[in-house]
Design an enzyme around this catalytic site. Structure first.
Site, short mmCIF file in Angstrom:
data_model
loop_
_atom_site.label_atom_id
_atom_site.label_comp_id
_atom_site.label_asym_id
_atom_site.label_seq_id
_atom_site.Cartn_x
_atom_site.Cartn_y
_atom_site.Cartn_z
N ASP A 50 17.79 -3.89 -0.84
CA ASP A 50 16.43 -3.56 -0.86
C ASP A 50 15.36 -5.18 -0.97
O ASP A 50 16.30 -5.96 -1.41
CB ASP A 50 15.90 -2.74 -1.97
CG ASP A 50 15.79 -1.01 -1.81
OD1 ASP A 50 16.40 -0.95 -0.57
OD2 ASP A 50 16.07 -0.64 -2.63
N LYS A 71 11.09 -2.25 2.13
CA LYS A 71 10.14 -1.38 2.55
C LYS A 71 8.89 -2.03 2.21
O LYS A 71 8.52 -2.17 0.94
CB LYS A 71 9.98 0.12 2.29
CG LYS A 71 11.20 0.88 2.42
CD LYS A 71 11.09 2.42 1.96
CE LYS A 71 11.21 2.32 0.60
NZ LYS A 71 12.61 2.37 0.11
N MET A 186 5.25 -0.35 -10.73
CA MET A 186 4.37 -0.29 -9.61
C MET A 186 3.13 -0.03 -9.89
O MET A 186 2.23 0.65 -9.31
CB MET A 186 5.00 0.68 -8.63
CG MET A 186 6.34 0.65 -8.14
SD MET A 186 7.15 1.73 -7.04
CE MET A 186 7.69 2.86 -8.24
#
Ligand code: SAH
Length: 283
Positions: A50, A71, A186
Site C-alpha cells: 500500500d 489507492k 483518516m
C-alpha cells in the site's frame, strides 16, 4: 541488503506457493516490523503493498516482485475489489504472495475484506498483525494511549467512510462521551467537522489534542493543539496526511515523554504535566 540480521533459530512458518499472507508493516519505521513480517518478506515471490508502506521495507524482499496497490481518491470500493481478486489470481498462479499493509492489516485497513475474499476463493491465508499507527505512532510522539491518571478506555475511530466523507453513521455523541481518549484515523481532512461534532457533544474546547503526521518516519511532525483550535491549526501548519488525531489529556504526557525531542537534546518541558505532584507509586 540486511544479511547481517538473521532470524533466531526456530520454527518459522514457510510461505508456500499458492498462499497469501496478509501482513502489517507497522506505521513506517522499518524497525517496527515484526519477525514474522521479516520472515515473510524473505520468502515472498510477490509483495503487493500500500501507499503507506515505506520503500525501505521493500528492500527486505529484493528477490520479490513489488506491486504497488495504493489507492488515492477515486473509487476505493471498486479498486479494493480489484486488489482482492489480483491476490486470488497470483495465488492461483502458484506464487508465494505477501500482501503488505501499513500498520495492522485488520485496523481500518480493509484487511478483513481481502482475507474474506481469499477464503471465499479457497486461497489459504495467514494473518500477521502489525503495530497500528494509532498506538505506535502516538508512542513515537511521546503520547501513551492509556495512562492510569487519564483513561480507562480508548476509542479508535475512522474519520472517513468508504465514500471519503465523514462517517455520518457514527454516533458522535456516544463517541465523545464514551472514553476519555479518542484516537482518530483518516481524520485530518475532516478535522473541522469532527472537532465541531465532538464539541457539540460536550467535549471541551480547551481539551488537549495532538496531530501526529507521518509518525515513526523521518518526516514525523507533531502539532499540539486544543479541540477548539485543531482545525485552524492544521490549516495553518500546512501538514499533510497521513495523520493520527488524538483527543484527550494523555496528550499532555508528551511534555514529559517527548523522547525523540530529548534524544535531540531538548529538556522535558514539564516533569509532571498531569499535576500529580510526585512520581506515581508502583502498585
Ligand atoms: N492499518 C493502518 C491504518 C490504515 S488507515 C494501521 O493500523 O495503522 C490509514 C490511516 O492510518 C491514515 O489516514 C492515518 O490516519 C493512519 N496512519 C497510518 N500510518 C500513519 C503514520 N505513519 N502516521 C500517521 N498516521 C498514520
Amino acid at each position: 541488503m540486511n544479511d547481517s540480521l538473521s532470524l533466531p533459530n526456530g520454527d518459522w512458518p514457510e510461505l508456500l506457493p499458492g498462499w497469501v499472507w496478509l501482513c502489517g508493516a507497522g506505521p513506517g519505521d522499518p524497525g517496527l516490523l515484526t519477525l514474522h513480517a521479516i520472515n515473510a518478506l524473505r520468502q515472498a515471490d510477490v509483495v503487493i503493498y500500500d501507499a503507506l508502506v515505506q520503500e525501505a521495507i521493500l528492500e527486505w524482499a529484493p528477490q520479490a516482485k513489488h506491486i504497488y496497490a495504493g489507492k488515492r481518491g477515486g473509487k476505493p470500493s471498486a479498486i479494493q475489489r480489484d486488489i482482492s481478486l489480483r491476490l486470488v489470481d497470483l495465488a492461483r498462479e502458484g506464487k508465494r504472495v505477501l500482501r503488505l499493509k501499513g500498520g495492522d492489516p485488520f485496523v481500518f485497513g480493509r484487511g478483513g475484506e481481502e482475507a474474506q475474499t481469499l477464503v471465499q476463493h479457497n486461497v489459504p491465508i495467514r494473518i500477521i498483525p502489525g503495530i497500528s499507527a494509532g498506538i505506535g505512532g502516538l508512542a513515537y510522539a511521546g503520547i501513551p494511549v492509556t495512562h492510569r491518571d487519564v483513561n480507562q478506555s480508548v476509542t479508535f475511530v475512522t474519520g472517513h467512510d468508504q465514500s471519503g466523507e465523514t462517517p455520518s453513521s457514527l454516533n458522535w455523541p456516544a463517541i465523545a462521551q464514551g472514553s476519555q481518549v479518542l484516537v482518530i484515523y483518516m481524520g485530518m481532512k475532516h478535522a473541522e467537522q469532527i472537532t465541531s461534532e465532538l464539541i457539540k457533544a460536550g467535549r471541551g474546547v480547551e481539551e488537549p489534542c495532538a496531530v501526529v503526521c507521518s509518525a515513526t518516519t523521518g518526516d514525523q511532525k507533531v502539532l499540539e493543539t486544543t479541540l477548539g483550535r485543531m482545525a485552524a491549526d492544521i490549516a495553518a501548519s500546512g501538514y499533510e496526511p497521513p495523520a493520527i488525531l488524538c483527543v484527550g489529556r494523555s496528550v499532555l504526557m508528551r511534555q514529559v515523554l517527548d523522547w525523540q525531542g530529548m534524544m535531540g537534546g531538548q529538556a522535558p518541558r514539564n516533569l509532571d504535566p498531569l499535576g500529580r505532584g510526585r512520581p506515581a507509586e508502583a502498585s
